[in-house]
Motif scaffolding. Structure first.
Motif, short mmCIF file in Angstrom:
data_model
loop_
_atom_site.label_atom_id
_atom_site.label_comp_id
_atom_site.label_asym_id
_atom_site.label_seq_id
_atom_site.Cartn_x
_atom_site.Cartn_y
_atom_site.Cartn_z
N UNK A 30 -9.16 -27.89 12.38
CA UNK A 30 -8.75 -27.34 13.68
C UNK A 30 -7.30 -27.70 13.96
N UNK A 31 -6.94 -28.95 13.70
CA UNK A 31 -5.57 -29.38 13.97
C UNK A 31 -4.58 -28.65 13.05
N UNK A 32 -4.91 -28.58 11.77
CA UNK A 32 -3.96 -27.96 10.84
C UNK A 32 -3.84 -26.45 11.06
N UNK A 33 -4.92 -25.82 11.51
CA UNK A 33 -4.87 -24.37 11.70
C UNK A 33 -4.25 -23.96 13.02
N UNK A 38 -0.58 -23.97 19.13
CA UNK A 38 -0.75 -24.77 20.35
C UNK A 38 0.58 -25.31 20.84
N UNK A 39 1.45 -25.68 19.93
CA UNK A 39 2.78 -26.17 20.33
C UNK A 39 3.59 -25.05 21.00
N UNK A 40 3.53 -23.86 20.45
CA UNK A 40 4.27 -22.75 21.03
C UNK A 40 3.68 -22.30 22.36
N UNK A 41 2.36 -22.22 22.42
CA UNK A 41 1.69 -21.65 23.58
C UNK A 41 1.48 -22.67 24.70
N UNK A 42 1.13 -23.90 24.36
CA UNK A 42 0.76 -24.89 25.37
C UNK A 42 1.69 -26.10 25.42
N UNK A 51 -9.07 -30.85 22.95
CA UNK A 51 -10.14 -30.05 23.54
C UNK A 51 -11.43 -30.19 22.71
N UNK A 52 -11.30 -30.15 21.41
CA UNK A 52 -12.47 -30.29 20.55
C UNK A 52 -13.05 -31.70 20.63
N UNK A 53 -12.20 -32.70 20.72
CA UNK A 53 -12.69 -34.09 20.84
C UNK A 53 -13.47 -34.29 22.13
N UNK A 54 -13.11 -33.56 23.18
CA UNK A 54 -13.86 -33.66 24.43
C UNK A 54 -15.28 -33.14 24.27
N UNK A 55 -15.52 -32.27 23.30
CA UNK A 55 -16.87 -31.78 23.02
C UNK A 55 -17.59 -32.66 22.01
N UNK A 56 -16.86 -33.32 21.13
CA UNK A 56 -17.48 -34.19 20.14
C UNK A 56 -18.09 -35.42 20.81
N UNK A 57 -17.44 -35.96 21.81
CA UNK A 57 -17.92 -37.19 22.45
C UNK A 57 -19.27 -36.98 23.13
#
Length: 84
Positions: A30-33, A38-42, A51-57
């Motif tokens: 997810x990070x590499x793709x 994400x840097x350009x948009x957010x 965001x994904x880590x918030x769902x993993x926990x």
């Protein structure tokens, strides 16, 4: 002679290792793709990773909770969990 609880304990360790490796690999993918997008948009390359880590926990907490609940109780509440 190998006891049954020793083999099931080994199986659980293998299963948890596979789940852990797949989770980490998924996060890396997810990070590499998405880091450039994400840097350009957010403005943060780690936006989708966080965001994904918030769902993993919560998923990990749910996994640990249901791993400790006896199977008899899970069989009783399964229909309710299905509809929930």
């Amino acid at each position: 002679m190998i006891r049954e609880d020793e083999t099931s304990n080994g199986d659980i360790k293998i299963f948890l290792s596979i789940v852990g490796v797949l989770t980490v690999l998924g996060l890396v993918f997810i990070y590499s793709a998405s880091s450039v997008y994400a840097l350009e948009k957010f403005g943060s390359a780690q936006f989708f990773l966080r965001k994904q880590l918030l769902y993993v926990i919560p998923a990990l907490c749910g996994f640990l909770f249901f791993a400790k609940v006896p199977i008899e109780i899970l069989k009783k509440i399964t229909p309710y969990l299905f509809f929930a």
